[in-house]
Design a protein around this motif. Structure first.
Motif, short mmCIF file in Angstrom:
data_model
loop_
_atom_site.label_atom_id
_atom_site.label_comp_id
_atom_site.label_asym_id
_atom_site.label_seq_id
_atom_site.Cartn_x
_atom_site.Cartn_y
_atom_site.Cartn_z
N HIS A 57 1.20 -1.45 -0.02
CA HIS A 57 -0.49 -0.07 0.04
C HIS A 57 1.02 1.18 0.05
O HIS A 57 2.10 1.29 1.20
CB HIS A 57 -0.62 -0.34 1.68
CG HIS A 57 -1.90 -0.72 0.95
ND1 HIS A 57 -2.82 -1.00 2.51
CD2 HIS A 57 -2.36 -1.93 0.59
CE1 HIS A 57 -3.78 -1.67 1.67
NE2 HIS A 57 -3.39 -2.66 1.01
N SER A 62 1.30 -1.46 4.38
CA SER A 62 0.37 -0.45 5.00
C SER A 62 0.68 0.35 6.43
O SER A 62 0.59 0.08 7.00
CB SER A 62 -1.14 -1.66 5.20
OG SER A 62 -1.06 -2.47 6.01
N LYS A 65 -4.00 3.92 8.12
CA LYS A 65 -5.13 5.62 6.61
C LYS A 65 -4.78 4.60 5.64
O LYS A 65 -5.93 4.70 4.92
CB LYS A 65 -3.72 6.27 6.76
CG LYS A 65 -4.46 6.95 5.77
CD LYS A 65 -3.05 8.69 5.82
CE LYS A 65 -4.07 9.88 5.92
NZ LYS A 65 -3.30 11.59 6.19
N THR A 66 -3.72 3.85 5.25
CA THR A 66 -4.43 2.85 3.89
C THR A 66 -5.53 1.89 3.91
O THR A 66 -5.78 1.34 3.19
CB THR A 66 -3.32 2.54 3.17
OG1 THR A 66 -2.35 1.10 4.32
CG2 THR A 66 -2.08 3.57 2.87
N GLU A 68 -7.62 1.98 5.18
CA GLU A 68 -8.89 2.59 6.03
C GLU A 68 -9.60 3.37 4.16
O GLU A 68 -10.62 3.40 4.11
CB GLU A 68 -8.95 4.29 6.32
CG GLU A 68 -10.47 5.22 6.62
CD GLU A 68 -10.17 6.10 7.65
OE1 GLU A 68 -10.25 7.43 6.82
OE2 GLU A 68 -9.46 5.91 8.85
N ALA A 69 -8.82 2.89 3.76
CA ALA A 69 -8.56 4.02 2.49
C ALA A 69 -9.25 2.78 2.06
O ALA A 69 -10.19 2.51 0.43
CB ALA A 69 -7.19 4.64 1.00
N GLN A 71 -11.01 -0.06 2.46
CA GLN A 71 -12.72 -0.41 3.44
C GLN A 71 -13.56 1.05 2.26
O GLN A 71 -14.05 0.18 2.10
CB GLN A 71 -12.40 0.37 4.95
CG GLN A 71 -13.68 0.11 5.41
CD GLN A 71 -13.88 0.12 7.00
OE1 GLN A 71 -13.10 1.11 7.63
NE2 GLN A 71 -14.97 -0.38 7.36
N GLN A 72 -12.73 1.72 1.94
CA GLN A 72 -13.98 2.88 1.38
C GLN A 72 -13.67 2.89 -0.29
O GLN A 72 -15.24 2.88 -0.78
CB GLN A 72 -13.69 4.51 1.55
CG GLN A 72 -13.47 5.03 2.55
CD GLN A 72 -12.03 6.71 2.60
OE1 GLN A 72 -11.74 6.30 1.93
NE2 GLN A 72 -11.86 6.84 4.30
N GLN A 73 -12.83 1.18 -0.64
CA GLN A 73 -12.99 0.51 -1.89
C GLN A 73 -13.93 -0.14 -1.71
O GLN A 73 -13.77 -1.17 -2.64
CB GLN A 73 -11.55 0.63 -2.16
CG GLN A 73 -10.82 2.21 -2.33
CD GLN A 73 -9.32 2.30 -2.84
OE1 GLN A 73 -8.90 0.67 -3.47
NE2 GLN A 73 -8.68 2.85 -3.83
N TYR A 142 -6.95 -4.07 -6.87
CA TYR A 142 -6.94 -4.04 -5.77
C TYR A 142 -7.36 -4.37 -4.50
O TYR A 142 -7.30 -5.59 -4.56
CB TYR A 142 -7.79 -2.46 -5.23
CG TYR A 142 -6.70 -1.24 -5.13
CD1 TYR A 142 -5.29 -1.03 -5.05
CD2 TYR A 142 -7.34 -0.67 -6.21
CE1 TYR A 142 -4.70 -0.23 -5.57
CE2 TYR A 142 -6.59 0.54 -6.73
CZ TYR A 142 -5.47 0.87 -6.50
OH TYR A 142 -4.13 1.47 -7.26
#
Length: 165
Positions: A57, A62, A65-66, A68-69, A71-73, A142
């Motif tokens: 990441h 990882s 923050k990465t 969390e990103a 999770q948003q994806q 991803y």
């Protein structure tokens, strides 16, 4: 009898699949496969080989923050702790233990950076001895799946690790 521990971090399940193939390739009577959240801060006295794998990441291991990103994806399996944090909590082995690292990375676009190389550097600094160069396994996008032929390559790499002392 040789005892190995395979520690992995996974968000989409791809790195776990590869970790299990590496463990199968090791073909040892005693191999523990454990996620970074559950992995112990001190290895047992009979461990001869440590294998650590995680996703790449932002060019490295990882971070909160990465993850969390991810999770948003759409990633649903977000670990409370990844290999970065686990390695930071890991006690120096105090004896000769071989280590191998691997990471997962998207096959396209081909991005720089390697979680495996960063993990190896930190593990060697703790006193582990490299058993092999860090390995990278490809995933499509991803979320995966694991790229064609990579599960077989992971199993073969496990066989190679078991054959080297």
């Amino acid at each position: 009898m040789m005892h190995a521990v395979v520690v992995f971090e996974t968000l989409w399940g791809n790195t776990e699949q590869l970790a299990r193939e590496v463990a199968a390739g090791l073909g040892l009577e005693s191999t523990d496969v454990v996620d970074a959240v559950s992995a112990p801060a001190m290895l047992e006295d009979d461990v001869d080989l440590l294998v650590v794998g995680g996703p790449t990441h932002a060019f490295s291991m990882s971070t909160d923050k990465t993850r969390e990103a991810a999770q948003q994806q759409g990633a649903e399996n977000i670990p409370r702790r990844g290999i970065r944090e686990w390695i930071a909590s890991l006690a120096s082995p105090g004896r000769d233990i071989r280590v191998a690292t691997f990471d997962t990375r998207v096959t396209s676009p081909r991005l720089p950076g390697s979680a495996a190389k960063k993990a190896m550097k930190r593990l060697v600094a703790l006193g582990f001895r490299p058993a092999a160069k860090p390995h990278t396994f490809g995933v499509h996008g991803y979320s995966g799946p694991v790229a064609d032929g990579e599960l077989e390559r992971a199993r073969r790499w496990g066989e190679e690790l078991a054959a080297t002392r």
